[in-house]
Design a protein around this motif. Structure first.
Motif, mmCIF file in Angstrom:
data_model
loop_
_atom_site.group_PDB
_atom_site.id
_atom_site.type_symbol
_atom_site.label_atom_id
_atom_site.label_comp_id
_atom_site.label_asym_id
_atom_site.label_seq_id
_atom_site.Cartn_x
_atom_site.Cartn_y
_atom_site.Cartn_z
ATOM 1 N N THR A 13 42.968 33.530 75.106
ATOM 2 C CA THR A 13 43.276 33.000 76.431
ATOM 3 C C THR A 13 42.195 32.046 76.931
ATOM 4 N N ASP A 14 41.288 31.673 76.042
ATOM 5 C CA ASP A 14 40.261 30.683 76.352
ATOM 6 C C ASP A 14 40.672 29.374 75.703
ATOM 7 N N PRO A 15 41.064 28.361 76.474
ATOM 8 C CA PRO A 15 41.563 27.135 75.866
ATOM 9 C C PRO A 15 40.563 26.465 74.929
ATOM 10 N N ALA A 16 39.276 26.585 75.216
ATOM 11 C CA ALA A 16 38.276 25.977 74.334
ATOM 12 C C ALA A 16 38.312 26.628 72.956
ATOM 13 N N ALA A 17 38.402 27.961 72.919
ATOM 14 C CA ALA A 17 38.447 28.667 71.644
ATOM 15 C C ALA A 17 39.747 28.397 70.904
ATOM 16 N N VAL A 18 40.874 28.385 71.631
ATOM 17 C CA VAL A 18 42.164 28.146 70.998
ATOM 18 C C VAL A 18 42.222 26.750 70.393
ATOM 19 N N LEU A 19 41.818 25.736 71.153
ATOM 20 C CA LEU A 19 41.904 24.370 70.638
ATOM 21 C C LEU A 19 40.892 24.103 69.533
ATOM 22 N N ALA A 20 39.747 24.782 69.579
ATOM 23 C CA ALA A 20 38.797 24.666 68.467
ATOM 24 C C ALA A 20 39.422 25.201 67.188
ATOM 25 N N THR A 21 40.185 26.283 67.299
ATOM 26 C CA THR A 21 40.855 26.852 66.134
ATOM 27 C C THR A 21 41.957 25.937 65.624
ATOM 28 N N GLN A 31 51.187 21.387 70.873
ATOM 29 C CA GLN A 31 52.086 21.680 71.981
ATOM 30 C C GLN A 31 51.456 22.865 72.699
ATOM 31 N N PHE A 32 50.965 22.626 73.909
ATOM 32 C CA PHE A 32 50.171 23.631 74.613
ATOM 33 C C PHE A 32 51.071 24.539 75.435
ATOM 34 N N ASN A 33 50.596 25.759 75.624
ATOM 35 C CA ASN A 33 51.273 26.747 76.448
ATOM 36 C C ASN A 33 50.238 27.318 77.406
ATOM 37 N N LEU A 34 50.586 27.457 78.662
ATOM 38 C CA LEU A 34 49.610 27.929 79.641
ATOM 39 C C LEU A 34 49.153 29.352 79.376
ATOM 40 N N ALA A 35 49.861 30.079 78.525
ATOM 41 C CA ALA A 35 49.380 31.399 78.102
ATOM 42 C C ALA A 35 48.051 31.293 77.369
ATOM 43 N N CYS A 36 47.793 30.142 76.761
ATOM 44 C CA CYS A 36 46.531 29.922 76.048
ATOM 45 C C CYS A 36 45.372 29.677 77.002
ATOM 46 N N ALA A 37 45.667 29.660 78.294
ATOM 47 C CA ALA A 37 44.626 29.544 79.320
ATOM 48 C C ALA A 37 44.617 30.784 80.221
ATOM 49 N N GLY A 38 45.235 31.862 79.722
ATOM 50 C CA GLY A 38 45.221 33.120 80.461
ATOM 51 C C GLY A 38 46.195 33.188 81.615
ATOM 52 N N VAL A 51 43.022 23.963 85.129
ATOM 53 C CA VAL A 51 43.285 22.583 84.698
ATOM 54 C C VAL A 51 42.013 21.958 84.146
ATOM 55 N N ALA A 52 40.899 22.169 84.836
ATOM 56 C CA ALA A 52 39.618 21.611 84.381
ATOM 57 C C ALA A 52 39.208 22.197 83.039
ATOM 58 N N ALA A 53 39.463 23.497 82.839
ATOM 59 C CA ALA A 53 39.090 24.144 81.577
ATOM 60 C C ALA A 53 39.925 23.612 80.416
ATOM 61 N N ILE A 54 41.212 23.390 80.654
ATOM 62 C CA ILE A 54 42.072 22.848 79.599
ATOM 63 C C ILE A 54 41.656 21.422 79.264
ATOM 64 N N ARG A 55 41.381 20.628 80.286
ATOM 65 C CA ARG A 55 40.953 19.248 80.056
ATOM 66 C C ARG A 55 39.649 19.218 79.253
ATOM 67 N N ALA A 56 38.699 20.056 79.621
ATOM 68 C CA ALA A 56 37.413 20.104 78.916
ATOM 69 C C ALA A 56 37.597 20.567 77.479
ATOM 70 N N ALA A 57 38.504 21.521 77.265
ATOM 71 C CA ALA A 57 38.743 22.026 75.914
ATOM 72 C C ALA A 57 39.344 20.953 75.019
ATOM 73 N N ALA A 58 40.277 20.178 75.567
ATOM 74 C CA ALA A 58 40.866 19.092 74.780
ATOM 75 C C ALA A 58 39.815 18.056 74.420
ATOM 76 N N ARG A 59 38.941 17.764 75.382
ATOM 77 C CA ARG A 59 37.901 16.766 75.135
ATOM 78 C C ARG A 59 36.900 17.264 74.089
ATOM 79 N N SER A 60 36.460 18.500 74.218
ATOM 80 C CA SER A 60 35.428 19.012 73.308
ATOM 81 C C SER A 60 35.965 19.230 71.894
ATOM 82 N N SER A 61 37.231 19.596 71.779
ATOM 83 C CA SER A 61 37.818 19.856 70.458
ATOM 84 C C SER A 61 38.317 18.585 69.783
#
Length: 272
Positions: A13-21, A31-38, A51-61
């Motif tokens: 449920t941490d978008p950074a961890a999910v997108l890194a994987t 294809q993102f699902n908001l369940a991946c952000a808890g 929203v900020a966490a998902i945006r940051a995760a996409a950028r970092s990954s």
């Protein structure tokens, strides 16, 4: 074409961890699902920090967000249930716009009140089509206002079962914001490899110019879903035909265990 996978393929449920994987498994988009952000997939609200966490995760990954899931039962027999789904869809569309996600994916629904992905004999009735179309008109008004496209996927258990149905709905709606998500394994239930080849090829020809995203799921001849490359779908021909009609969007796999994702990435990338 960009290679992608459902983010929900991977737990967490941490978008950074999910997108890194997602990235580590060999995919460049998702294809993102908001369940991946808890959050619930169709939430009542999406907090600004999410929203900020998902945006940051996409950028970092470095993973592109190709679409956001916004599925609810657009043909549910109870109007109150449909109304609640539309209310939640508005939240998802607003979130997609805030994240610059170009596509929200939908479910055209089923008269099966217990499961939007399950068949019901009333799905073929004019009333079922009418209820779904009325929902789609409202959804498109939201999408047009937000500058987001909506993607409908032909599914054998839903109201829209074929590329022909999808094209009929697009014509009825008259909106450039309604697109098709084409999954070859959802265009039939039981088929030999030869039959599947013909069905998928015809669907691509019919939907050409309206495909916003392609899915990469497979199906065994007995009807059970399968990991890409293990069933009756001719994926080399599927990808070649998509290229032939000018499709250059995301090819997104799903319906597979997380541990099979790296191998499927290798298989699909060879075709791209």
């Amino acid at each position: 074409m960009r290679l992608g996978i459902f983010a929900k393929t991977f737990p967490g449920t941490d978008p950074a961890a999910v997108l890194a994987t997602v990235k580590q498994a060999g995919y460049e988009t998702t294809q993102f699902n908001l369940a991946c952000a808890g959050l619930p997939s169709m939430p009542d609200v999406v907090p600004a920090d999410a929203v900020a966490a998902i945006r940051a995760a996409a950028r970092s990954s470095g993973v592109l967000l190709a679409a956001l899931s916004g599925t609810y039962n657009m043909a549910h027999p109870d109007k109150a249930v449909r109304d609640d789904g539309l209310r939640r869809l508005a939240i998802v569309i607003e979130t997609a716009a805030a994240l610059d996600i170009p596509l929200v994916t939908l479910c055209t629904g089923s008269r099966n009140a217990a499961d939007q992905w399950a068949y019901h004999p009333d799905n073929v009735t004019p009333a079922a089509w009418s209820d779904m179309a009325a929902e789609m008109e409202k959804a498109l008004a939201l999408a047009e206002n937000a500058g987001v496209d909506l993607g409908i996927e032909p599914e054998q258990a839903n109201i829209v079962t074929s590329a022909g149905d999808a094209m009929r709905l697009i014509a009825d709606m008259g909106s450039k914001h309604l697109k098709i998500v084409l999954d070859p394994a959802n265009l039939f239930e039981h088929a030999t490899p030869g039959e599947a080849h013909v069905i998928v090829a015809a669907a691509i020809d019919e939907a050409a110019g309206h495909i916003a995203m392609a899915h990469a799921k497979d199906r065994f001849a007995d009807g059970c879903f399968a990991t890409s490359g293990q069933g009756v779908v001719d994926f080399p021909d599927f990808v070649a035909r998509l290229k032939g009609v000018g499709f250059d969007g995301a090819l997104v796999t799903h319906g597979l265990p997380a541990d099979e994702a790296p191998g499927v990435a290798i298989f699909l990338r060879r075709l791209l």
